[in-house]
Design an enzyme around this catalytic site. Structure first.
Site, short mmCIF file in Angstrom:
data_model
loop_
_atom_site.label_atom_id
_atom_site.label_comp_id
_atom_site.label_asym_id
_atom_site.label_seq_id
_atom_site.Cartn_x
_atom_site.Cartn_y
_atom_site.Cartn_z
N ASP A 166 -13.66 101.85 96.84
CA ASP A 166 -13.14 102.25 95.41
C ASP A 166 -13.48 103.44 94.92
OD1 ASP A 166 -12.06 99.51 95.81
OD2 ASP A 166 -13.83 98.61 95.08
N ASP A 170 -17.38 93.78 98.38
CA ASP A 170 -17.78 94.87 97.12
C ASP A 170 -19.33 94.59 97.09
OD1 ASP A 170 -15.40 95.77 96.60
OD2 ASP A 170 -14.81 94.23 95.17
#
EC number: 3.4.23.36
Length: 163
Positions: free
Chosen positions: A136, A117
């Site tokens: 995402d 991330d």
């Protein structure tokens, strides 16, 4: 699924997964783990590892448990995409984004045992959103696309019945 729609689906998957993996590769090789690189007054690149799913949910699951769960969800999403009416192009596009994002994160999970991330939104030192990645974002945009088409269909049906 029609033969006409499959090439677009495949192209969408290749693009979403390819872009996601390319950006993650760049982050891994250019931003040290745990380092924040400000881009805008409200946006930074912040390299972290996520051992769970969205917002670190299911982080207590085993590595293979998360992979299995993701595969089950992917199979269901593929079934939904295949069984979506051809004229619901926004919904089909939404499922393509969701599936591509899920595959992008699955690749990380298989290769690294975690998901990379790196996107961090914040407001000064008052509010920090969870760190996330492009996969995402694709998943979120896919859900939004499906909701929009469903709302538009509902409005159209409602106006047809009221006439």
């Amino acid at each position: 699924m029609t033969r006409k729609s499959f090439p677009f689906f495949l192209l969408g998957l290749i693009l979403t997964v390819g872009i996601d993996q390319a950006v993650k590769y760049w982050v891994m090789h250019n931003i040290p783990l745990g380092t924040e690189t400000p881009l805008l007054p409200f946006l930074s690149l912040y390299h972290v590892r996520n051992s769970g799913i969205a917002f670190s949910f299911f982080s207590s699951f085993s590595h293979w448990g998360l992979i299995f769960l993701t595969l089950i969800i992917l199979i269901f999403l593929l079934w939904l995409w295949k069984n979506t009416q051809y004229n619901k192009s926004l919904t089909r596009f939404g499922f393509t984004l969701i599936i591509g994002g899920a595959i992008g994160n699955l690749i990380d999970r298989i290769c690294f045992y975690y998901v990379i991330d790196y996107i961090l939104f914040y407001i000064n030192d008052v509010f920090y959103f969870a760190v996330f990645n492009l996969a995402d974002t694709f998943i979120t945009l896919g859900v939004i696309a499906i909701i929009i088409e469903e709302l538009l269909s509902w409005i159209k049906r409602k106006s047809t019945f009221s006439e």
